[in-house]
Design a protein around this motif. Structure first.
Motif, short mmCIF file in Angstrom:
data_model
loop_
_atom_site.label_atom_id
_atom_site.label_comp_id
_atom_site.label_asym_id
_atom_site.label_seq_id
_atom_site.Cartn_x
_atom_site.Cartn_y
_atom_site.Cartn_z
N CYS A 148 0.87 -1.00 0.05
CA CYS A 148 -0.09 0.17 -0.10
C CYS A 148 0.87 1.17 0.02
O CYS A 148 2.03 1.10 0.70
N ALA A 149 0.24 2.33 -0.63
CA ALA A 149 1.17 3.58 -0.82
C ALA A 149 1.50 4.10 0.77
O ALA A 149 0.71 3.89 1.69
N LEU A 195 -7.53 0.70 0.34
CA LEU A 195 -6.41 1.47 0.34
C LEU A 195 -5.75 1.78 -1.10
O LEU A 195 -6.16 0.89 -2.04
N ARG A 196 -4.91 2.74 -1.17
CA ARG A 196 -4.21 2.92 -2.45
C ARG A 196 -2.86 2.17 -2.73
O ARG A 196 -2.03 2.43 -1.70
N PRO A 197 -2.68 1.32 -3.59
CA PRO A 197 -1.26 0.66 -3.85
C PRO A 197 -0.36 1.41 -4.43
O PRO A 197 -0.52 2.47 -4.96
N SER A 198 0.77 1.12 -3.87
CA SER A 198 1.87 1.61 -4.23
C SER A 198 2.27 1.39 -5.78
O SER A 198 2.54 0.31 -6.06
N PRO A 199 2.24 2.37 -6.70
CA PRO A 199 2.63 2.06 -8.16
C PRO A 199 3.97 1.25 -8.39
O PRO A 199 4.25 0.64 -9.77
N MET A 225 -10.27 -3.96 -7.08
CA MET A 225 -9.97 -2.80 -6.36
C MET A 225 -8.73 -2.07 -6.99
O MET A 225 -8.57 -0.80 -7.31
N TRP A 226 -7.71 -2.90 -7.07
CA TRP A 226 -6.46 -2.22 -7.39
C TRP A 226 -6.25 -2.15 -8.86
O TRP A 226 -5.35 -1.32 -9.23
N PHE A 229 -6.28 1.41 -10.05
CA PHE A 229 -5.00 2.18 -9.89
C PHE A 229 -4.03 2.04 -11.07
O PHE A 229 -4.07 0.81 -11.64
N ASP A 230 -2.98 2.89 -11.19
CA ASP A 230 -1.92 2.47 -12.16
C ASP A 230 -0.87 1.59 -11.43
O ASP A 230 0.06 2.25 -10.91
N THR A 231 -1.29 0.49 -11.28
CA THR A 231 -0.51 -0.77 -10.72
C THR A 231 -0.59 -1.84 -11.22
O THR A 231 -1.53 -1.99 -12.19
#
Length: 263
Positions: A148-149, A195-199, A225-226, A229-231
């Motif tokens: 997670c970010a 939560l927001r993932p780390s790219p 969910m992920w 995001f840009d992951t």
């Protein structure tokens, strides 16, 4: 109709012979530690009694650091039950760290997240190169939190969550929450799917095809969910495996699971 959330997470009740598995795992891990493989045992990463890890070394200069975090619903087991699962990554040339962490009710899940972060950072001081981490069940949750970010684990490039729990809010409706002590605020804050993932970190969500439907849902949920995001995240259903047999591949350097982890 209201779902029986205790039944949704009841793995052993649906796996024949599951009651014999803890003794088997303990013996396999002991045999492995006595096999002549180089292991540094009980390396401290903090001051609490369970803030220790074992570090298993390959036969050559390590390619990097691989970390495996055990499960047990944040309430049971420790590193000494799982040493043999290091062999696949070790045979591929990685140094393998197996940390213990303080269990509920003596620690909250948010504290366990901090402990795993500290364990990885400490082990990274012993081993150069990239870091790849995997965890099973509750351990799958804890390693996914590292993706997670804002977690700030330097050199971390890949996380493999095996049968991980990525949305903790349903646990509020289980009997085990009497021990876990989750409230809605903590369950939300500690749910990777929310939560927001780390790219910068690649994630693999892995689950057995014969697992309880809730674990398959939790794996698919993280992917859905992920993917927003840009992951880089991929999901894999390991056909024919239940919640316990799914991790057996970690013992084999050539298994698809080990290759997903460190290949």
């Amino acid at each position: 109709m209201m779902r029986d959330w205790d039944d949704a997470y009841a793995n052993s009740a649906y796996i024949p012979g599951a009651e014999a598995l803890p003794a088997l795992w303990t013996q396999q891990a002991l045999d492995y530690r006595q096999s002549g493989v180089r292991i540094d045992c009980d390396v401290p990463y903090g001051d609490a009694p369970r803030e220790v890890f074992d570090l298993i070394w390959p036969d050559q200069t390590p390619k990097g650091l691989a970390v495996f975090v055990h499960g047990g619903y944040w309430m049971a087991t420790d590193k000494s039950m799982w040493t043999h699962l290091a062999e696949g990554a070790r045979a591929q040339g990685w140094a393998v760290c197996l940390p213990s962490y303080t269990l509920a009710p003596d620690a909250r899940i948010s504290q366990m997240t901090q402990q795993i972060q500290a364990a990885i950072r400490c082990a990274a001081g012993f081993v150069a190169g990239p870091i790849r981490i995997a965890g099973h069940s509750a351990g799958g949750h804890l390693v996914t939190r590292m993706a997670c970010a804002g977690q700030g684990v330097d050199r971390l490039e890949h996380v493999t969550s095996i049968s991980g729990l990525h949305d903790l809010r349903p646990l509020l409706q289980t009997k085990m929450n009497a021990t876990l002590g989750l409230d809605m605020a903590e369950a939300t804050a500690e749910s990777p799917a929310l939560l927001r993932p780390s790219p910068a970190v690649r994630t693999t969500a892995w689950v057995g095809g014969n697992e309880r439907p809730e674990f398959i849902r939790q794996t698919q949920l993280l992917g859905m969910m992920w993917n927003g995001f840009d992951t880089n995240i991929s999901c894999h259903v390991d056909v024919g495996h239940d919640h316990f047999s799914v991790i057996e591949g970690l013992k084999d350097a050539d298994s698809p699971l080990t290759n997903a982890f460190v290949g």
